[in-house]
Design an enzyme around this catalytic site. Structure first.
Site, PDB file in Angstrom:
ATOM      1  N   SER A   1       0.810  -1.209   0.000  1.00  0.00           N
ATOM      2  CA  SER A   1       0.000   0.000   0.000  1.00  0.00           C
ATOM      3  C   SER A   1       0.853   1.273   0.000  1.00  0.00           C
ATOM      4  O   SER A   1       0.376   2.325  -0.386  1.00  0.00           O
ATOM      5  CB  SER A   1      -0.941   0.010   1.207  1.00  0.00           C
TER       6      SER A   1
ATOM      7  N   LYS B   1      -0.787   5.083   6.363  1.00  0.00           N
ATOM      8  CA  LYS B   1      -1.247   5.924   5.251  1.00  0.00           C
ATOM      9  C   LYS B   1      -0.728   7.342   5.452  1.00  0.00           C
ATOM     10  O   LYS B   1      -0.235   7.688   6.510  1.00  0.00           O
ATOM     11  CB  LYS B   1      -2.786   5.993   5.246  1.00  0.00           C
TER      12      LYS B   1
END
Lengths: 202, 202
Positions: free
Chosen positions: B122, B160
């Site tokens: 990710s 993130k």
DNA sequence: GTAGACTACCGAATATGACCCGAAGTAACA
DNA sequence: TGTTACTTCGGGTCATATTCGGTAGTCTAC
């Protein structure tokens, strides 16, 4: 010899204070940090921590607390930052005596190590970005597929993956699909080490 | 043998003076720098610093202070490896008391730190690959653009980039163009820390 | 449950080093 | 043979470490 909770907290404080100031805290500073009203409390804790082998103290001297390496404070090695390396560009001369501290378990048992700063995007698909530090194990030879520091024609250093082709040539493979591999004869290049780790700070 | 505060200051001065001039300062220059009225004070300090093994002096010679290479086996901190974190997956429970040794200058002065192993792709465009270790500074809040460990609905942790949108919602942005950003209300998520470094071993 | 053994704390008295001074002595060097 | 620099000595004050005699609380073993 395990530490108690309190002793562990105090050792942590010694560590961070020493790291910040360059010298150990006085008993009074320790007492103030832990809200003690008596220095005797500090003294007793330090005595116990010393008995368990985590610190060393000299009798009746100011700030004479030496923190011994242990599981809690393991060692790191200072490796020389030899310069920067980019695709196709020569290694910049080492600007100074700069060093980088690297966890001890990053380096192999045998051999020397050094650190280079990577410039450019040539290894971006191997997740090595511009500005990253690579830890290099100084070795004159590499196995197929290893990431190497390669010196080409004695002048230009790059970081690439190393492949020995069937025809005897060496393929130096960047990890960037926009860059083509470099093919050289074996006597045109030298392996200056293989990359064993990557460090990045934000 | 650790130094006291004053001794540390003097050693610092010796270092910077020597670096600048190429030779050591005279006693008078040291005295003037520290506003001493007697050279005896300088002499005593230097004697103590020499006794502790940081400098070497030759008897009665001018500017004969040699700064010894303090084998500053710079330390590393053992940070707990709290588990692994992947996009959309919960933090795996810490399997054991595993720790990772991290160079001391990786961690900020204040606050706690821990380490997580990144799973998945990710953050691949930020050059964080599957298996990499991220050093996390434990903090409850983040600034725009910082890379955070975010806990969503108290159950699922991800790494993130953090952006506060104009409508008050939070956008959690992966660094992988094949993945869509996550939008959540502020009360649906918690910041568990920000990523301050990356470690990778081959 | 209770007697050790240990950790954690307190307050005061004591001892010693760290830090500073001025003046006189001595080695190095031109 | 001075001059310059470092050394030694005797003297202070203050910061800091040590010791002692106590109080609690928490375990563990009998």
């Amino acid at each position: 010899m395990p530490l108690t909770r309190r002793q562990h907290q105090i050792l942590d404080y010694l560590n961070s204070y020493t790291a910040e100031h360059g010298y150990a805290p006085s008993f009074e500073e320790i007492a103030e940090h832990f809200n003690y009203n008596s220095l005797a409390t500090v003294h007793e804790h330090l005595t116990n921590i010393e008995r368990k082998g985590y610190i060393k103290r000299s009798y009746n001297e100011s700030r004479a607390i030496e923190i011994l390496p242990s599981d809690l404070v393991s060692k790191a090695v200072e490796l020389p930052l030899l310069g920067a390396v980019a695709a196709g560009m020569p290694i910049e001369a080492a600007t100074s005596d700069e060093t980088v501290s690297v966890p001890e378990d990053f380096v192999r048992r045998a051999g020397n190590h050094y650190v280079l700063r990577v410039r450019g995007q040539s290894m971006i698909e191997d997740s090595i970005a511009d500005g990253d530090l690579v830890v290099v194990h100084d070795r004159p030879a590499a196995d197929n597929g290893e990431m190497v520091i390669a010196m080409i024609d004695g002048a230009s250093a790059t970081v690439k993956r190393y492949y020995r082709e069937r025809d005897g040539r060496i393929r130096l493979q960047p990890a960037n699909e926009q860059m083509a591999p470099i093919y050289v004869r074996e006597d045109q290049m030298q392996v200056r080490g293989i990359v064993v780790g990557v460090l990045r700070r934000y």
